[in-house]
Design an enzyme around this catalytic site. Sequence first.
Site, PDB file in Angstrom:
ATOM      1  N   HIS A   1     -19.259 -15.016 -16.156  1.00  0.00           N
ATOM      2  CA  HIS A   1     -20.544 -14.317 -16.076  1.00  0.00           C
ATOM      3  C   HIS A   1     -20.968 -13.729 -17.421  1.00  0.00           C
ATOM      4  CE1 HIS A   1     -19.795 -13.562 -11.499  1.00  0.00           C
ATOM      5  NE2 HIS A   1     -20.127 -14.808 -11.771  1.00  0.00           N
TER       6      HIS A   1
ATOM      7  N   MET B   1     -24.130  -9.765 -14.936  1.00  0.00           N
ATOM      8  CA  MET B   1     -24.057 -10.755 -15.986  1.00  0.00           C
ATOM      9  C   MET B   1     -24.200 -10.057 -17.331  1.00  0.00           C
ATOM     10  SD  MET B   1     -26.619 -13.895 -16.850  1.00  0.00           S
ATOM     11  CE  MET B   1     -27.937 -12.990 -17.617  1.00  0.00           C
ATOM     12  N   PRO B   2     -23.112  -9.735 -18.009  1.00  0.00           N
ATOM     13  CA  PRO B   2     -23.222  -9.140 -19.335  1.00  0.00           C
ATOM     14  C   PRO B   2     -23.762 -10.141 -20.351  1.00  0.00           C
ATOM     15  CG  PRO B   2     -21.071  -8.705 -18.388  1.00  0.00           C
ATOM     16  CD  PRO B   2     -21.739  -9.710 -17.518  1.00  0.00           C
ATOM     17  N   TYR B   3     -24.645  -9.645 -21.177  1.00  0.00           N
ATOM     18  CA  TYR B   3     -25.194 -10.414 -22.295  1.00  0.00           C
ATOM     19  C   TYR B   3     -24.939  -9.605 -23.554  1.00  0.00           C
ATOM     20  CZ  TYR B   3     -28.714 -12.039 -25.600  1.00  0.00           C
ATOM     21  OH  TYR B   3     -29.352 -12.484 -26.725  1.00  0.00           O
TER      22      TYR B   3
ATOM     23  N   HIS C   1     -22.156 -13.772 -21.250  1.00  0.00           N
ATOM     24  CA  HIS C   1     -22.903 -14.583 -22.220  1.00  0.00           C
ATOM     25  C   HIS C   1     -22.899 -13.862 -23.553  1.00  0.00           C
ATOM     26  CE1 HIS C   1     -24.665 -17.296 -19.162  1.00  0.00           C
ATOM     27  NE2 HIS C   1     -24.448 -16.235 -18.395  1.00  0.00           N
TER      28      HIS C   1
END
EC number: 5.3.2.-
Length: 65
Positions: free
Chosen positions: A39, A1-3, A41
Amino acid sequence: MPYVNVKITRDGVTTAQKKQIVADITQSLVTHLGKKPEHIHIVIDEIDPENWGYTGMLTTEFRKK
């Protein structure tokens, strides 16, 4: 999950510009890292220029030069 957290000064950035930034960052992560868009954000923090320091002074002072 990249943020991804994008911090910019609050000076007239439009909603359209923010939408484009989010789309561009998302596409880059999909293209280069193979991440799924659902995925990813992305948060855009807008900072008042008087709360951002640059070259040893506040951005508001720097821009007056």
